[in-house]
Design an enzyme around this catalytic site. Structure first.
Site, PDB file in Angstrom:
ATOM      1  N   ASP A 151       0.870  -1.172   0.000  1.00  0.00           N
ATOM      2  CA  ASP A 151       0.000   0.000   0.000  1.00  0.00           C
ATOM      3  C   ASP A 151       0.905   1.220   0.000  1.00  0.00           C
ATOM      4  OD1 ASP A 151      -2.498   1.202  -0.145  1.00  0.00           O
ATOM      5  OD2 ASP A 151      -2.568   1.582   2.001  1.00  0.00           O
ATOM      6  N   ARG A 171       8.702   3.032  -3.262  1.00  0.00           N
ATOM      7  CA  ARG A 171       8.459   1.640  -3.642  1.00  0.00           C
ATOM      8  C   ARG A 171       9.778   0.925  -3.902  1.00  0.00           C
ATOM      9  NH1 ARG A 171       5.314   2.960  -6.919  1.00  0.00           N
ATOM     10  NH2 ARG A 171       3.496   3.019  -5.593  1.00  0.00           N
TER      11      ARG A 171
END
Ligand code: IMP
Length: 195
Positions: free
Chosen positions: A70, A181
């Site tokens: 997430d 990320r």
């Protein structure tokens, strides 16, 4: 070492990226869709809660190790918003509208410090074990001057610290080296696969 992994996402872009990363390591990667697993609703209030919710739910149903992530954009002047609601901040997933909305909210706040960060949390759940988490964060500034056509989401208005270009002006490899990320994935690969 993990031999198989289910990607707890229905986002084809994420699935393709994780397959490309993990296939050379000898991991059999399944998309949730390939095993007819449901799309889990993100009802948590933190990135970790949402990632764990997805990984734990699908690990329970499938009996296989599951990986979920997430991520989102947190803007200081907006008290951390949109945060976990970043994907839903865009009306009908229209990120041009989302960026306009973000800039008008910042202008209306009267604040001149437009510091922000992207966060990403990966959660991995092996059935019967405690969920393990890997996090990545990148700090930067929001700019009203949208630039670049690479990437997705809020990339054209985010300038990472130490750079003059936005994320959307960087190619995939360059962004992955410094992005939230990229950092979370690097930590995951190091710990789980020693690479
Ligand atoms: P997720 O799929 O629930 O993790 O939603 C992530 C949302 O956060 C996206 O829809 C974007 O709004 C935002 N976001 C996360 N990472 C990035 C990024 O690298 N660039 C731009 N926007 C991002």
């Amino acid at each position: 070492m993990l031999k198989e992994l289910v990607i707890a996402s229905h986002n084809q872009g994420k699935i393709t990226e994780f397959k490309a990363l993990l296939a050379p390591l000898g991991v059999k990667v399944y998309a949730a869709t390939e095993l007819n697993l449901p799309d889990v609703e993100e009802t948590g209030t933190t990135f970790a809660e949402n990632a764990a919710l997805k990984a734990e739910t699908l690990a329970k149903i499938s009996g296989k190790p599951c990986l979920a992530d997430d991520s989102g954009l947190c803007v200081d002047a907006l008290n951390g918003r949109p945060g976990v609601y970043s994907a839903r901040y865009a009306p009908n997933r229209d990120f041009n509208k989302a960026m306009s909305l973000l800039i008008s909210e910042l202008q209306a706040s009267g604040k001149t410090d437009w510091s922000a960060h992207f966060s990403c949390v990966l959660a991995i759940t092996e059935p019967g074990q405690k969920t393990r988490f890997y996090e990545g964060r990148v700090n930067g500034q929001i700019t009203a001057d949208r630039r670049g056509s690479e990437g997705f989401g809020f990339d054209p208005v985010f300038i990472p610290d130490g750079f003059k270009r936005t994320f959307a002006e960087m190619n995939h490899a360059e962004k992955a080296k410094i992005s939230h990320r990229g950092k979370a994935v690097a930590a995951f690969l190091k710990k789980e696969f020693n690479v």
